[in-house]
Design a protein around this motif. Structure first.
Motif, PDB file in Angstrom:
ATOM      1  N   UNK A   7       0.951  -0.980  -0.421  1.00 14.48           N
ATOM      2  CA  UNK A   7      -0.035  -0.198   0.436  1.00 14.48           C
ATOM      3  C   UNK A   7       0.757   1.235   0.041  1.00 14.48           C
ATOM      4  N   UNK A   8       0.825   1.882  -1.491  1.00 10.02           N
ATOM      5  CA  UNK A   8       1.916   3.303  -1.317  1.00 10.02           C
ATOM      6  C   UNK A   8       0.869   4.174  -1.485  1.00 10.02           C
ATOM      7  N   UNK A   9       1.332   5.371  -1.003  1.00 13.69           N
ATOM      8  CA  UNK A   9       0.354   6.416  -2.127  1.00 13.69           C
ATOM      9  C   UNK A   9       0.722   6.751  -3.286  1.00 13.69           C
ATOM     10  N   UNK A  10       1.795   6.916  -3.078  1.00 10.08           N
ATOM     11  CA  UNK A  10       1.795   7.116  -5.266  1.00 10.08           C
ATOM     12  C   UNK A  10       3.365   5.702  -5.541  1.00 10.08           C
ATOM     13  N   UNK A  11       3.450   5.309  -6.973  1.00 11.03           N
ATOM     14  CA  UNK A  11       4.773   4.118  -6.926  1.00 11.03           C
ATOM     15  C   UNK A  11       5.944   5.001  -7.096  1.00 11.03           C
ATOM     16  N   UNK A  12       7.085   4.680  -6.903  1.00 12.09           N
ATOM     17  CA  UNK A  12       8.405   5.353  -7.275  1.00 12.09           C
ATOM     18  C   UNK A  12       9.507   4.285  -8.097  1.00 12.09           C
ATOM     19  N   UNK A  13       9.733   4.665  -8.776  1.00  8.10           N
ATOM     20  CA  UNK A  13      11.370   3.368  -9.663  1.00  8.10           C
ATOM     21  C   UNK A  13      11.501   2.173  -8.672  1.00  8.10           C
ATOM     22  N   UNK A  14      11.601   2.722  -7.335  1.00  8.11           N
ATOM     23  CA  UNK A  14      12.451   1.510  -6.702  1.00  8.11           C
ATOM     24  C   UNK A  14      10.506   0.821  -6.717  1.00  8.11           C
ATOM     25  N   UNK A  15       9.960   0.715  -6.595  1.00  6.32           N
ATOM     26  CA  UNK A  15       8.862  -0.663  -7.213  1.00  6.32           C
ATOM     27  C   UNK A  15       8.937  -1.612  -8.178  1.00  6.32           C
ATOM     28  N   UNK A  16       9.753  -1.149  -9.167  1.00 11.97           N
ATOM     29  CA  UNK A  16      10.206  -1.747 -10.277  1.00 11.97           C
ATOM     30  C   UNK A  16      11.042  -3.772  -9.671  1.00 11.97           C
ATOM     31  N   UNK A  17      11.832  -3.319  -8.563  1.00 10.02           N
ATOM     32  CA  UNK A  17      12.576  -3.875  -8.257  1.00 10.02           C
ATOM     33  C   UNK A  17      11.699  -5.337  -7.303  1.00 10.02           C
ATOM     34  N   UNK A  59       1.732   3.086 -13.787  1.00  7.53           N
ATOM     35  CA  UNK A  59       1.845   1.383 -13.885  1.00  7.53           C
ATOM     36  C   UNK A  59       2.923   1.143 -15.118  1.00  7.53           C
ATOM     37  N   UNK A  60       2.217   1.972 -15.945  1.00  9.53           N
ATOM     38  CA  UNK A  60       2.432   1.482 -17.287  1.00  9.53           C
ATOM     39  C   UNK A  60       4.507   1.446 -16.955  1.00  9.53           C
ATOM     40  N   UNK A  61       5.011   2.533 -16.516  1.00 14.99           N
ATOM     41  CA  UNK A  61       6.575   3.046 -17.027  1.00 14.99           C
ATOM     42  C   UNK A  61       7.281   2.338 -16.149  1.00 14.99           C
ATOM     43  N   UNK A  62       6.126   2.059 -14.516  1.00 15.89           N
ATOM     44  CA  UNK A  62       7.198   1.122 -13.726  1.00 15.89           C
ATOM     45  C   UNK A  62       7.048  -0.097 -14.328  1.00 15.89           C
ATOM     46  N   UNK A  63       6.483  -1.346 -15.069  1.00 15.52           N
ATOM     47  CA  UNK A  63       6.474  -2.071 -15.788  1.00 15.52           C
ATOM     48  C   UNK A  63       7.565  -1.981 -16.759  1.00 15.52           C
ATOM     49  N   UNK A  64       7.250  -1.317 -17.667  1.00 15.13           N
ATOM     50  CA  UNK A  64       8.531  -1.040 -18.514  1.00 15.13           C
ATOM     51  C   UNK A  64      10.189  -0.951 -17.666  1.00 15.13           C
TER      52      UNK A  64
END
Length: 90
Positions: A7-17, A59-64
């Motif tokens: 549960x995050x307030x917003x997605x961050x680049x660290x979530x890609x891991x 979310x799409x950029x995080x997936x990339x």
């Protein structure tokens, strides 16, 4: 068992891991203009840059990023839950 909830307030680049160990991902967020009571759509990795900041990412950029950095290619979905009153958030 077998599920992880973040549960995050917003997605961050660290979530890609986090995507590296997932077979399937469901992103859930409020939706100002979506269908009632919710909508679900399949997501694909979005190419392109992160934008002006690395503190918020789609979310799409995080997936990339997960694909490019960690070889992660989970099946991904977005659930938008219809909201109506967001106070000062508009």
């Amino acid at each position: 068992p077998g599920y992880t909830v973040e549960a995050n307030y917003q997605l961050q680049v660290e979530d890609a891991a986090e995507l590296a160990g997932c077979d399937r991902v469901l992103f859930v967020d409020a939706d100002r203009a979506g269908c009632e009571p919710f909508r679900i759509e399949r997501l694909r990795p979005e190419s392109g840059g992160i934008g002006f900041t690395s503190h918020s990412i789609s979310p799409g950029r995080l997936l990339a990023l997960g694909r490019d950095l960690f070889g992660a290619e989970p099946e991904a979905w977005l659930m938008g839950i219809r909201g109506y009153d967001f106070d000062q958030f508009g």
